[in-house]
Design a protein around this motif. Structure first.
Motif, PDB file in Angstrom:
ATOM      1  N   ALA C 120      42.962  19.509  50.611  1.00  0.00           N
ATOM      2  CA  ALA C 120      44.256  20.177  50.519  1.00  0.00           C
ATOM      3  C   ALA C 120      44.373  20.881  49.183  1.00  0.00           C
ATOM      4  O   ALA C 120      44.486  20.229  48.152  1.00  0.00           O
ATOM      5  N   PRO C 121      44.319  22.217  49.181  1.00  0.00           N
ATOM      6  CA  PRO C 121      44.532  22.903  47.917  1.00  0.00           C
ATOM      7  C   PRO C 121      45.983  22.735  47.483  1.00  0.00           C
ATOM      8  O   PRO C 121      46.869  22.533  48.321  1.00  0.00           O
ATOM      9  N   ILE C 122      46.188  22.862  46.232  1.00  0.00           N
ATOM     10  CA  ILE C 122      47.508  22.543  45.705  1.00  0.00           C
ATOM     11  C   ILE C 122      48.551  23.536  46.213  1.00  0.00           C
ATOM     12  O   ILE C 122      49.710  23.175  46.408  1.00  0.00           O
ATOM     13  N   SER C 123      48.113  24.777  46.493  1.00  0.00           N
ATOM     14  CA  SER C 123      49.087  25.769  46.968  1.00  0.00           C
ATOM     15  C   SER C 123      49.584  25.386  48.369  1.00  0.00           C
ATOM     16  O   SER C 123      50.764  25.597  48.697  1.00  0.00           O
ATOM     17  N   ASP C 124      48.687  24.757  49.184  1.00  0.00           N
ATOM     18  CA  ASP C 124      49.123  24.320  50.510  1.00  0.00           C
ATOM     19  C   ASP C 124      50.207  23.261  50.396  1.00  0.00           C
ATOM     20  O   ASP C 124      51.196  23.277  51.125  1.00  0.00           O
ATOM     21  N   GLY C 126      52.226  22.913  47.983  1.00  0.00           N
ATOM     22  CA  GLY C 126      53.448  23.589  47.545  1.00  0.00           C
ATOM     23  C   GLY C 126      54.148  24.278  48.706  1.00  0.00           C
ATOM     24  O   GLY C 126      55.367  24.115  48.885  1.00  0.00           O
ATOM     25  N   HIS C 127      53.365  24.988  49.525  1.00  0.00           N
ATOM     26  CA  HIS C 127      53.973  25.695  50.659  1.00  0.00           C
ATOM     27  C   HIS C 127      54.621  24.706  51.617  1.00  0.00           C
ATOM     28  O   HIS C 127      55.752  24.918  52.085  1.00  0.00           O
ATOM     29  N   ALA C 128      53.911  23.622  51.884  1.00  0.00           N
ATOM     30  CA  ALA C 128      54.458  22.632  52.807  1.00  0.00           C
ATOM     31  C   ALA C 128      55.762  22.067  52.275  1.00  0.00           C
ATOM     32  O   ALA C 128      56.738  21.903  53.014  1.00  0.00           O
ATOM     33  N   MET C 129      55.766  21.775  50.980  1.00  0.00           N
ATOM     34  CA  MET C 129      56.977  21.204  50.387  1.00  0.00           C
ATOM     35  C   MET C 129      58.148  22.169  50.491  1.00  0.00           C
ATOM     36  O   MET C 129      59.288  21.756  50.699  1.00  0.00           O
ATOM     37  N   MET C 130      57.851  23.449  50.309  1.00  0.00           N
ATOM     38  CA  MET C 130      58.932  24.421  50.265  1.00  0.00           C
ATOM     39  C   MET C 130      59.326  24.934  51.644  1.00  0.00           C
ATOM     40  O   MET C 130      60.303  25.652  51.781  1.00  0.00           O
ATOM     41  N   ILE C 134      61.233  20.864  53.226  1.00  0.00           N
ATOM     42  CA  ILE C 134      62.216  21.288  52.240  1.00  0.00           C
ATOM     43  C   ILE C 134      63.391  20.316  52.189  1.00  0.00           C
ATOM     44  O   ILE C 134      63.907  19.995  51.117  1.00  0.00           O
ATOM     45  N   LEU C 135      63.797  19.814  53.379  1.00  0.00           N
ATOM     46  CA  LEU C 135      64.969  18.937  53.412  1.00  0.00           C
ATOM     47  C   LEU C 135      64.707  17.613  52.687  1.00  0.00           C
ATOM     48  O   LEU C 135      65.487  17.233  51.803  1.00  0.00           O
ATOM     49  N   PRO C 136      63.614  16.917  53.012  1.00  0.00           N
ATOM     50  CA  PRO C 136      63.347  15.691  52.255  1.00  0.00           C
ATOM     51  C   PRO C 136      63.268  15.955  50.755  1.00  0.00           C
ATOM     52  O   PRO C 136      63.779  15.171  49.948  1.00  0.00           O
ATOM     53  N   LEU C 137      62.629  17.064  50.391  1.00  0.00           N
ATOM     54  CA  LEU C 137      62.487  17.380  48.964  1.00  0.00           C
ATOM     55  C   LEU C 137      63.849  17.519  48.306  1.00  0.00           C
ATOM     56  O   LEU C 137      64.115  16.951  47.232  1.00  0.00           O
TER      57      LEU C 137
ATOM     58  N   ILE D 187      56.473  31.192  37.781  1.00  0.00           N
ATOM     59  CA  ILE D 187      56.213  32.625  37.750  1.00  0.00           C
ATOM     60  C   ILE D 187      54.758  32.919  38.078  1.00  0.00           C
ATOM     61  O   ILE D 187      54.440  33.825  38.834  1.00  0.00           O
ATOM     62  N   ALA D 188      53.848  32.107  37.513  1.00  0.00           N
ATOM     63  CA  ALA D 188      52.428  32.367  37.749  1.00  0.00           C
ATOM     64  C   ALA D 188      52.024  31.966  39.158  1.00  0.00           C
ATOM     65  O   ALA D 188      51.042  32.481  39.684  1.00  0.00           O
ATOM     66  N   GLY D 189      52.758  31.036  39.735  1.00  0.00           N
ATOM     67  CA  GLY D 189      52.429  30.585  41.077  1.00  0.00           C
ATOM     68  C   GLY D 189      51.167  29.766  41.130  1.00  0.00           C
ATOM     69  O   GLY D 189      50.493  29.730  42.154  1.00  0.00           O
ATOM     70  N   SER D 190      50.829  29.089  40.029  1.00  0.00           N
ATOM     71  CA  SER D 190      49.611  28.294  40.032  1.00  0.00           C
ATOM     72  C   SER D 190      49.688  27.225  38.955  1.00  0.00           C
ATOM     73  O   SER D 190      50.347  27.395  37.935  1.00  0.00           O
ATOM     74  N   LEU D 191      48.992  26.126  39.222  1.00  0.00           N
ATOM     75  CA  LEU D 191      48.885  25.084  38.197  1.00  0.00           C
ATOM     76  C   LEU D 191      47.573  25.206  37.425  1.00  0.00           C
ATOM     77  O   LEU D 191      47.315  24.434  36.525  1.00  0.00           O
ATOM     78  N   SER D 192      46.756  26.153  37.811  1.00  0.00           N
ATOM     79  CA  SER D 192      45.454  26.295  37.165  1.00  0.00           C
ATOM     80  C   SER D 192      45.596  27.108  35.876  1.00  0.00           C
ATOM     81  O   SER D 192      46.210  28.177  35.871  1.00  0.00           O
ATOM     82  N   THR D 193      45.023  26.589  34.797  1.00  0.00           N
ATOM     83  CA  THR D 193      45.199  27.266  33.507  1.00  0.00           C
ATOM     84  C   THR D 193      44.502  28.619  33.492  1.00  0.00           C
ATOM     85  O   THR D 193      45.014  29.573  32.914  1.00  0.00           O
TER      86      THR D 193
END
Lengths: 205, 214, 163, 393
Positions: C120-124, C126-130, C134-137, D187-193
Motif C-alpha cells: 500500500a503506497p502512502i498516497s493510497d 491518504g486517498h482512502a482516508m479522504m 472520511i466519516l470515521p476520520l 501542499i506538496a502532496g507527499s511525505l517523501s522528502t
C-alpha cells in the motif's frame, strides 16, 4: 507587539558580533599574557622590604622594630631581631649603627594586602608591591617569603608607585637633613651661644 | 640501571625531536598528545565560595576572557569538570562538600586553591569556623596567593597549571597522581566531630613542614 | 519464514516476555518499547511502511512515554509482590485476547489464502482516508478535538481554584 | 568536467565503487557507501560547529572566545575530544548499569537514523522512502526514550528531573513541529522528502519562487518549525532540561568522559538533522537560491543552508535568556499550537485558490490576525517600557 523585544535583542547581539571586528568598544578583552592592563598607581598586592645602595642585605632599611609584626591583622609577619648592630648602609639613619632583622618572613598565603604594615612603619622600610603573577605549586616553599625574596631596591618602588615614592623619599630626605643639621648646627653654635640652641633642640624634640 | 638507560633514551629522544622540528618535521608522541589534550581542555567546575569567586567570575567575563584558553565551559556537574577552583573561604561547614565534589570528579582532575583563605585560612586562620587550607583534605595543584587575587592572577595560575600538566610524564616515578594505581582518586570526606572536623586533616595529602625547635 | 522475519519475531517475543517478567517497572516499559519496535519492524518487513513508522511514532513516541511518565510520577519503583490470583486472571485475559485474535485471523485474511502482499503506497492510504473512510476520520478528529478542549478546560479549572 | 558531473560526483563514485565490488556483497557495499560519509561528515561538522559557536558567542559577548589552541583556536575541539577520551568513566554505584550505558548510544544512533531521509544533494539520500517524514519523527520519538533512559538510569534526582523536563518539553513541542510540517505535506502532496524538494524546484526569473518559505503559511510555518526545533533539540532558550542553575546538568548530570561527549554529539546531531529537515521542507532543499547560481553543486547549497540555520541557532542562544518551565509550556500550548493550526488552515486556502497576489493576501490575513490577537492576549495589556534603575546609573 509580541516578539519585538526578541528582535531588538537579536539586533543588539548582531551589532556586538560584527562590531567586535571593527570597534574596540565592542571587543573589550585584554589578552592577558600578551597585553596587560595598566595597573592604577595605588594597586597593591604584597609587601616588600625597601633597600638602598646595591646590596640587598646591607642596605635594608628595616631595623626590626617589630611594629608591623604586632600590627599585622592576620599575623603573617615574623621577625627575629639581630643581636648585634649593622652599620648604616642605607644612609637614612645618619650613620648610626642599627639593629637589623636576622629573619624577616612574610607568609603570603595569609597576607590580606591590607597595607597596615606600610602605614605603621616609621622608617619607610616596608612598601606594597604590585606584582601578582605569584601562583605556585609549592605550598610552603613558594609562599613563605624570606628576607631575600622580600627585598627590593628603592628604584623599584619609584618605578611602581612614583607619587608615593616621591613623598617617601622627600620625607626621608627631610628627616635626614634635620638629623644632619642638628649636629652641624650644634657644632657651629656650641662655642657661641650654647643655651638657646639647647632650648631649641628641646622644643624640636 | 633501567632508569639510567631510560634517562639517556629520553635525552636522545628530545634531541632527535628538536632536530626534526628544526627541519620542519613535527613528531608527536602519545605522551605529548595526551598532555596537549588535557592541558588545552580544562573545564572548571561552577563552584564559588566567597569573594574570590567574584574575581573568578570576572575572569570569565569579556575583559579577561578565560575562554581564550578553552576553559569557558564551566560545567555545573562535577562529573564533567576537570578543575575545581576553590575560590574563597572554606568554612568547616563547607569543607565536606568541597571534598565530596572533588571525589565526584573523574580523573584526571586538578585543584586550584585561589586566595589566602583557600590556601591557609587567611585572615580567618585563627577562627574556630574556618578550615586552615583546603590542602589538608585534597591535593592542590596550584596556589594563588592574594586577597583576593586579580583576575590576571587566576589566568596566570591557569597557565601555571597548563605548564605543570605539560611537563608531566606518563611513566616513571614522576607520573601524575591519577596514573599511580596505588594512590586513591577519592579522599575521605571529613565529618563534624565534637570540636572539629574528624579527621582534622588527611595524612595522605597533608605534608606540612616540620617545625624543629632548636 | 525469511531470516529478517525470524529475527524480528524473536525480538518482538523477547521484548514481550521481558516486559512481563522483569522486576523493575521501568525495565518492563523499556522492554515493551523493544517489543513494539520489533512489531514495527515486522510491518516494515511486510512492506507496510506507513503503518510501521506510525507504529513507532505513536507507540514508542507516545504510549511508552506516557507509561514511563506515569511510572515516574507515581514512584512505582518497588516491584509488586506476585500473587497467584493476579497471575491466573492475567493468564485468563491474555488467553481470551489470543483467542479473539486467532479467530479474527482464521476467519478473516488467512482464509483467503496467501493473497499477493498489497504494497500500500502512502498516497493510497491518504486517498482512502479522504474518500471512503472520511466519516470515521472526521469522527475521530472530532473526538480528539473534544478531548483536547476537555484537557484544556480541566487545566484551566485547576488554575482558577488555586487562585 | 561539466557542472552536472561535479554535482553528481559522489553519486558517480559510489556507483563505480559498487560496480567494482563482487556481486554478492554489492547491496552491502552500497549501503555502507551511503552511510559511511554521513557518519564522518556530521561528527566533523559537530567539531567545527562547537568551536565556531564558542567563538561566535564570544564575539556576541564582546570577547574573543577560544583562540589559543592551534591556529585561531580551531584545534580546540580536538583537544576537547582527546580530553573526553582519556577522562575516567564514572558509573554511579546505584545506577542501572545497562540503561545508563545504553542511553547515550541510543541517543546518537537515533540521531544518525534521522539523516537517512534527508537529501543532502541531488540524488543524494540514503533511504528514499514514501513516508520519509514519518520516519524522521519516529526516530525523534526514540530519542525521547533515550533521554528518559539517561535520566532514570543514573539514579540521581537531578537527572530524573531533567529527563522529566526534557520529555515533557519534547512531547509538547513535537505537536507544533509536526503540525507545521503537515502544512508542507498538504501542499506538496507527499511525505517523501525528495518529492517535497522537487516540488519546490524552478525559478521565476532568478528567484526561487516555489520555495515554501516564500508563501505566507510557509514563512509562518518555517518560523514556528524553527522555534519548535530549538525546543526539540534542547537548545537555548529552551535548554531547561539541562538548566545549570537548578538541576546541575539535567539528564546527563551523572555522565562523564566519553559518554558525556556522546550526549554532546547527540544534541548537535539532532540539531543538524532537524535543521536539515527545515531546509528540505521550507528552503528548497539542495536547490540554489538564485537561478544563475545553479552551477555550484547541490550538496554545497545544502550545507550552506544548513550552516545558516545553525548560525541562527547560535545567534538565538547568544541573545535570549532561558525560559521558565511554565512559560515554556504556555508558549507551546497557547501560542505555538493555535498558530500551527491556523497555518494549516491557511495552507488549505492556498491549495484551492488560483495563484496571484489575492491568494497571497487572503492566506496572510488569518495568520497575521491570529498572531496579533494572541500577542494581545498573551501580553495581557502589559507594556514593555524602558526600565530605569534608581541606583545603578
Amino acid at each position: 507587539m509580541l516578539g519585538i523585544g526578541i528582535i531588538q535583542g537579536l539586533v543588539e547581539t548582531a551589532r556586538n558580533f560584527f562590531g567586535s571586528y571593527t570597534s574596540k568598544q565592542r571587543l573589550t578583552t585584554v589578552q592577558f599574557p600578551d597585553e596587560r592592563l595598566i595597573q592604577p598607581e595605588a594597586a597593591r598586592v604584597f609587601p616588600f622590604l625597601v633597600y638602598d645602595t646595591d646590596d640587598w642585605e646591607k642596605g635594608l632599611r628595616c631595623v626590626a622594630c617589630k611594629i608591623c609584626e604586632v600590627e599585622c591583622p592576620p599575623q603573617c609577619i615574623s621577625i627575629t631581631k639581630s643581636a648585634d648592630k649593622k652599620p648604616d648602609y642605607s644612609g637614612i639613619y645618619s650613620g648610626k649603627p642599627q639593629f637589623y632583622p636576622e629573619k624577616f618572613d612574610i607568609d603570603v598565603s595569609v597576607c590580606m594586602s591590607c597595607q597596615i604594615c606600610v602605614e605603621v612603619c616609621p622608617f619607610e622600610a616596608i612598601k606594597m608591591d604590585n606584582a601578582f603573577e605569584l601562583s605556585t605549586d609549592d605550598r610552603f616553599g613558594g609562599l613563605m617569603w624570606d628576607k631575600q625574596r622580600l627585598a627590593m631596591p628603592n628604584s623599584h618602588y619609584q618605578a611602581i608607585h612614583p607619587t608615593d615614592a616621591a613623598e617617601s623619599d622627600a620625607a626621608l630626605a627631610e628627616k635626614k637633613a634635620k638629623a644632619e643639621a642638628k649636629p652641624a648646627a650644634a657644632a657651629a653654635a656650641a662655642p657661641a651661644k650654647p643655651a638657646p640652641e639647647k632650648a631649641g633642640a628641646a622644643t624640636e624634640r | 640501571m633501567r632508569a639510567g638507560l631510560g634517562g639517556v633514551m629520553d635525552e636522545e629522544l628530545k634531541n632527535l625531536k628538536a632536530e626534526l622540528s628544526k627541519h620542519g618535521v613535527f613528531t608527536t608522541t602519545f605522551e605529548e598528545l595526551y598532555n596537549w589534550g588535557r592541558k588545552n581542555s580544562v573545564w572548571p567546575l561552577t563552584f564559588g565560595l566567597a569573594c574570590c569567586a567574584i574575581e573568578m567570575i570576572a575572569t570569565t567575563m569579556a575583559r579577561y576572557d578565560l575562554a581564550r584558553f578553552g576553559a569557558e565551559v564551566f560545567r555545573a556537574s562535577p562529573r564533567q569538570a576537570d578543575l575545581i577552583i576553590v575560590s574563597g573561604t572554606v568554612t568547616k561547614k563547607m569543607a565536606p562538600q568541597v571534598v565530596r565534589l572533588y571525589n565526584q570528579m573523574p580523573e584526571p582532575k586538578y585543584v586550584i586553591a585561589m586566595g589566602a583563605c583557600a590556601i591557609s585560612g587567611g585572615p580567618f586562620r585563627d577562627g574556630y569556623n574556618v578550615l586552615k587550607g583546603i590542602d589538608r583534605y585534597i591535593p592542590v595543584d596550584v596556589h594563588i596567593p592574594g586577597c583576593p587575587p586579580r583576575p590576571e592572577a587566576l589566568i596566570d595560575a591557569f597557565m601555571t597549571l597548563q605548564k605543570k600538566i605539560d611537563a608531566q610524564q606518563l611513566t616513571g616515578e614522576d607520573r601524575p597522581r591519577h596514573l599511580k594505581e596505588d594512590l586513591p582518586s577519592e579522599f575521605p570526606v571529613p565529618e563534624y566531630g565534637e570540636h572539629d572536623l574528624e579527621p582534622p586533616n588527611n595524612a595522605e595529602v597533608w605534608n606540612p613542614l616540620k617545625v624543629i625547635q632548636k | 519464514m525469511t531470516v529478517p522475519f525470524l529475527i524480528l519475531a524473536a525480538i518482538t517475543i523477547a521484548g514481550a516476555v521481558a516486559a512481563m517478567t522483569l522486576r523493575k517497572l521501568v525495565h518492563c516499559a523499556l522492554a515493551l518499547a523493544v517489543s513494539l519496535v520489533g512489531l514495527a519492524g515486522l510491518y516494515l518487513d511486510l512492506g507496510a511502511q506507513f503503518v510501521g513508522l506510525a507504529q513507532v511514532l505513536v507507540y514508542v513516541g507516545a504510549v511508552v512515554i506516557l507509561i514511563v511518565f506515569a511510572i515516574l510520577l507515581t514512584r512505582g519503583d518497588e516491584p509488586a509482590s506476585p500473587r497467584v490470583g493476579r497471575a491466573v486472571s492475567g493468564v485468563m485475559i491474555s488467553a481470551c485476547v489470543f483467542g479473539v485474535l486467532v479467530w479474527a485471523v482464521v476467519s478473516g485474511g488467512a482464509a483467503q489464502g496467501t493473497a499477493a502482499p498489497s504494497l500500500a503506497p502512502i498516497s493510497d492510504i491518504g486517498h482512502a482516508m479522504m474518500s471512503r473512510y472520511i466519516l470515521p476520520l472526521e469522527v475521530v478528529g472530532l473526538l480528539l478535538t473534544a478531548a483536547l478542549i476537555g484537557a484544556v478546560v480541566i487545566a484551566m479549572e485547576e488554575k482558577r481554584r488555586t487562585k | 568536467m561539466t557542472t552536472q558531473a561535479v554535482d553528481q560526483i559522489f553519486v558517480t563514485i559510489k556507483h563505480w565503487l559498487v560496480l567494482q565490488s563482487p556481486a554478492v556483497i554489492q547491496p552491502a557495499v552500497s549501503v555502507l557507501l551511503s552511510v559511511l560519509p554521513l557518519l564522518i561528515i556530521f561528527p566533523s561538522l559537530f567539531a567545527v560547529t562547537t568551536v565556531l559557536e564558542r567563538k561566535g558567542l564570544g564575539r556576541m559577548q564582546n570577547r574573543y572566545g577560544p583562540n589559543r589552541v592551534g591556529p585561531y583556536g580551531f584545534l580546540q575541539p580536538l583537544a576537547d575530544g582527546i580530553k573526553a577520551l582519556i577522562k575516567e568513566d564514572i558509573v554511579p554505584v546505584g545506577a542501572d548499569k545497562l540503561v545508563h550505558f545504553l542511553a547515550p548510544l541510543l541517543l546518537v544512533m537515533t540521531a544518525f537514523l534521522e539523516y537517512a531521509v534527508i537529501p543532502v544533494g541531488r540524488n543524494m539520500v540514503v533511504a528514499d522512502m514514501d513516508s520519509a517524514l514519518v520516519f524522521f519523527f519516529a526516530a525523534g520519538a526514540a530519542m525521547e526514550v533515550s533521554i528518559f533512559m539517561a535520566g532514570w538510569g543514573s539514579r540521581n534526582k537531578y537527572s530524573m528531573l531533567g529527563a522529566m523536563r526534557a520529555v515533557a518539553q519534547m512531547i509538547s513541542y513535537e505537536a507544533p513541529l509536526i503540525l507545521s510540517s503537515i502544512a508542507v505535506v498538504m501542499i506538496a502532496g507527499s511525505l517523501s522528502t525528495t518529492t517535497i524538494v522537487e516540488r519546490q524546484a524552478g525559478y521565476w526569473g532568478v528567484w526561487p519562487y516555489h520555495w515554501y518559505v516564500f508563501t505566507p503559511w510557509g514563512m509562518a510555518g518555517f518560523v514556528l518549525f524553527m522555534i519548535a526545533a530549538t525546543a526539540e533539540s534542547n537548545r537555548s532558550p529552551f535548554d531547561l532540561p539541562e538548566g545549570e542553575s537548578e538541576i546541575i546538568a539535567g539528564y546527563f548530570t551523572e555522565y562523564s568522559g566519553f559518554k558525556f561527549a556522546l550526549f554532546f554529539l547527540g544534541e548537535y546531531l539532532g540539531m543538524f538533522a532537524i535543521s536539515g529537515l527545515a531546509v528540505t521542507l521550507f528552503l528548497g532543499g539542495w536547490a540554489a537560491p538564485l537561478s544563475f547560481l545553479t552551477f555550484i553543486p547541490s550538496w554545497i547549497w545544502f550545507f550552506a543552508k544548513l550552516m545558516t540555520l545553525i548560525a541562527g541557532f547560535i545567534w538565538i542562544r547568544g541573545t535570549l535568556p532561558r525560559l521558565r518551565m511554565d512559560q515554556l509550556m504556555n508558549f507551546a500550548w497557547k501560542f505555538m499550537l493555535p498558530m500551527t493550526l491556523v497555518v494549516i488552515f491557511s495552507a488549505g486556502i492556498w491549495r484551492f485558490m488560483p495563484s496571484g497576489i489575492v491568494r497571497w493576501v487572503v492566506c496572510a490575513i488569518p495568520i497575521v490576525l491570529l498572531y496579533w490577537l494572541l500577542g494581545r492576549a498573551l501580553m495581557g495589556g502589559r507594556k514593555l517600557e524602558k526600565r530605569t534603575y534608581r541606583f545603578a546609573e
